[in-house]
Design a protein around this motif. Structure first.
Motif, PDB file in Angstrom:
ATOM      1  N   UNK A 113       0.722  -1.111   0.027  1.00  0.00           N
ATOM      2  CA  UNK A 113      -0.170   0.019   0.041  1.00  0.00           C
ATOM      3  C   UNK A 113       0.873   1.309   0.008  1.00  0.00           C
ATOM      4  N   UNK A 114       0.296   2.377  -0.434  1.00  0.00           N
ATOM      5  CA  UNK A 114       0.856   3.730  -0.444  1.00  0.00           C
ATOM      6  C   UNK A 114       1.541   4.088   0.800  1.00  0.00           C
ATOM      7  N   UNK A 115       0.766   3.772   1.965  1.00  0.00           N
ATOM      8  CA  UNK A 115       1.188   4.457   2.976  1.00  0.00           C
ATOM      9  C   UNK A 115       2.397   3.814   3.753  1.00  0.00           C
ATOM     10  N   UNK A 116       2.560   2.548   3.120  1.00  0.00           N
ATOM     11  CA  UNK A 116       3.885   1.889   3.614  1.00  0.00           C
ATOM     12  C   UNK A 116       4.877   2.610   3.083  1.00  0.00           C
ATOM     13  N   UNK A 117       5.036   3.165   1.959  1.00  0.00           N
ATOM     14  CA  UNK A 117       6.032   3.712   1.181  1.00  0.00           C
ATOM     15  C   UNK A 117       6.733   4.891   2.363  1.00  0.00           C
ATOM     16  N   UNK A 118       5.767   5.594   3.094  1.00  0.00           N
ATOM     17  CA  UNK A 118       6.176   6.634   3.847  1.00  0.00           C
ATOM     18  C   UNK A 118       6.559   6.229   5.301  1.00  0.00           C
ATOM     19  N   UNK A 119       6.325   4.952   5.822  1.00  0.00           N
ATOM     20  CA  UNK A 119       6.676   4.308   6.780  1.00  0.00           C
ATOM     21  C   UNK A 119       8.075   3.736   6.459  1.00  0.00           C
ATOM     22  N   UNK A 120       8.385   3.366   5.345  1.00  0.00           N
ATOM     23  CA  UNK A 120       9.741   2.912   4.912  1.00  0.00           C
ATOM     24  C   UNK A 120      10.806   4.198   5.102  1.00  0.00           C
ATOM     25  N   UNK A 121      10.119   5.295   4.720  1.00  0.00           N
ATOM     26  CA  UNK A 121      11.098   6.567   4.844  1.00  0.00           C
ATOM     27  C   UNK A 121      11.323   6.745   6.384  1.00  0.00           C
ATOM     28  N   UNK A 122      10.171   6.853   7.117  1.00  0.00           N
ATOM     29  CA  UNK A 122      10.240   6.676   8.783  1.00  0.00           C
ATOM     30  C   UNK A 122      11.282   5.831   9.030  1.00  0.00           C
ATOM     31  N   UNK A 123      11.370   4.809   8.799  1.00  0.00           N
ATOM     32  CA  UNK A 123      12.453   3.701   9.183  1.00  0.00           C
ATOM     33  C   UNK A 123      13.761   4.306   9.068  1.00  0.00           C
ATOM     34  N   UNK A 124      13.984   4.792   7.782  1.00  0.00           N
ATOM     35  CA  UNK A 124      15.308   5.111   7.066  1.00  0.00           C
ATOM     36  C   UNK A 124      15.656   6.341   8.425  1.00  0.00           C
ATOM     37  N   UNK A 125      14.707   7.475   8.757  1.00  0.00           N
ATOM     38  CA  UNK A 125      14.908   8.594   9.628  1.00  0.00           C
ATOM     39  C   UNK A 125      15.349   7.882  10.817  1.00  0.00           C
ATOM     40  N   UNK A 126      14.652   6.994  11.327  1.00  0.00           N
ATOM     41  CA  UNK A 126      14.900   6.327  12.846  1.00  0.00           C
ATOM     42  C   UNK A 126      16.340   5.539  12.534  1.00  0.00           C
ATOM     43  N   UNK A 127      16.564   5.087  11.581  1.00  0.00           N
ATOM     44  CA  UNK A 127      18.065   4.659  11.303  1.00  0.00           C
ATOM     45  C   UNK A 127      19.104   5.468  11.447  1.00  0.00           C
ATOM     46  N   UNK A 128      18.831   6.794  10.652  1.00  0.00           N
ATOM     47  CA  UNK A 128      19.769   7.890  10.594  1.00  0.00           C
ATOM     48  C   UNK A 128      20.025   8.337  12.166  1.00  0.00           C
ATOM     49  N   UNK A 129      18.888   8.405  12.851  1.00  0.00           N
ATOM     50  CA  UNK A 129      19.010   8.719  14.440  1.00  0.00           C
ATOM     51  C   UNK A 129      19.878   7.807  15.367  1.00  0.00           C
TER      52      UNK A 129
END
Length: 395
Positions: free
Chosen positions: A164-180
């Motif tokens: 689903x489309x919303x999963x794309x943005x949650x994937x970006x969220x995971x990348x942000x958390x990984x960077x943190x």
């Protein structure tokens, strides 16, 4: 001291800086295959979704400029933590958005947070690495910077189609958390190698502005307009390729990947052209881009460029020459001063992303058939860039 940095510490810091640098690119290109789907979800024209690229870039460019200037006077590590948290907050807004207004505001917040990661990580790299380490680190980051937006649309397609489309943005969220998490894990290394700010940064920067601002602005504008051509393609490609020719999202992602690979090949050729100065390479590449854009514009308006192969050939050749020109423009910009390199790096990012925003907006504001709007926009931007290039002198 810098020369005592271990191999593990060097690569840990480089990977962290690379992820911080590509967050903005990934968050923009990863959902480009779903412009039309998002327009249906929010009940809005597709032009509104296309404009989400432009509003992000405006916020991103101003954030890069402000954070690049400020990072010489504040704790860079704390600044980075703040920027990532803002990016994560914006990503959550985008993922949870139920209407187009919230989606656009979330993209703006993402841009404000993402810009901090690019400028401040560059400032830190210059401070903690010796010359050899800095060259290696920036080379690796530049590779990631080129590859990430090429792969992101394909990754986004796979995630969106299966989850689903919303999963794309949650994937970006995971990348942000990984960077943190990565930034937190290297925080003790940053504390060990960071140096105090130079006391005369402000006076040197003011002197640079007083003596060289016209040259800096003209160089930044010329290179920014070329970068805007890249985002003319990114913004209009879904309509120009998928809608006009009925191609699938997967094929669209593959064609976008080839475009970025063309940029990478141009950048590699730039390294090989060591006999030419950066200014010579930038001017000649800009001239060829302008001539190519005019030729493509004429074929479009004469009705001879309705073939996908012709459009892609133009796009790939354009990306190739821009790949030569962009590294040269950065070299020219940073060559104005050593002590104010952070300020100049911030200005470089500002001009590039302002140009990107202009390119992204141009194709959405022109109420023309996608290919016509794309050809007209790139033609205007390339001609404006070469006109500015005529005023360049040896620095």
């Amino acid at each position: 001291m810098k020369h005592t940095m271990s191999r593990h510490a060097f690569y840990s810091l480089t990977v962290t800086f690379a992820i911080l640098s590509i967050l903005g690119q990934v968050s923009t290109s990863i959902y480009s295959p779903f412009f039309f789907d998002l327009a249906i979800v929010y009940g809005s024209p597709v032009s509104v979704i296309e404009q989400s690229v432009a509003v992000f870039l405006v916020a991103f460019s101003f954030s890069q400029l402000a954070s690049g200037i400020a990072c010489d006077y504040v704790n860079k590590q704390t600044f980075l933590f703040f920027g990532i948290l803002v990016f994560i907050a914006g990503t959550l807004m985008v993922a949870l958005a139920s209407d187009q207004a919230t989606f656009l505001i979330g993209r703006i917040v993402q841009g404000l947070g993402g810009g901090v990661g690019v400028s401040v990580s560059r400032g830190l790299s210059r401070q903690i690495f010796n010359e050899k380490q800095l060259n290696t680190s920036l080379s690796l980051i530049n590779i990631a910077f080129a590859i990430a937006p090429a792969i992101a649309p394909l990754v986004g397609t796979l995630i969106g189609e299966y989850f689903g489309i919303s999963a794309i943005f949650y994937f970006v969220l995971v990348l942000g958390l990984l960077a943190l998490i990565l930034l937190f894990s290297v925080s003790h290394k940053l504390a060990q190698y960071m140096l105090p700010a130079t006391e005369n940064v402000l006076s040197d920067t003011l002197a640079l502005i007083k003596s060289t601002i016209t040259k800096i602005v003209s160089t930044g504008m010329a290179s920014g307009l070329l970068y805007g051509m890249v985002f003319c393609f990114i913004t209009s490609a879904p309509s120009m390729i998928m809608q006009q020719f009925g191609l699938t999202k997967t094929l669209f992602s593959l064609y976008s990947l080839i475009a970025t690979l063309s940029f990478v090949v141009g950048s590699l050729l730039n390294i090989r052209l060591a006999s030419l100065s950066p200014l010579q390479k930038f001017k000649r590449s800009s001239l060829l881009i302008a001539l190519l854009s005019v030729l493509f514009g004429l074929t479009v308006f004469c009705g001879f460029a309705n073939d996908l192969l012709i459009i892609l050939a133009y796009c790939y050749t354009m990306f190739f020459f821009i790949g030569i020109a962009m590294p040269c423009s950065v070299t020219i910009m940073l060559g104005f001063s050593k002590t104010s390199a952070g300020f100049l790096a911030a200005l470089t990012g500002f001009f590039h992303l302002t140009g990107a925003a202009i390119g992204a907006y141009a194709v959405t504001l022109l109420t023309l058939e996608p290919t016509v709007a794309f050809s007209l926009s790139t033609c205007i931007l390339s001609l404006a860039s070469i006109i500015i290039c005529v005023t360049f002198k040896k620095h």
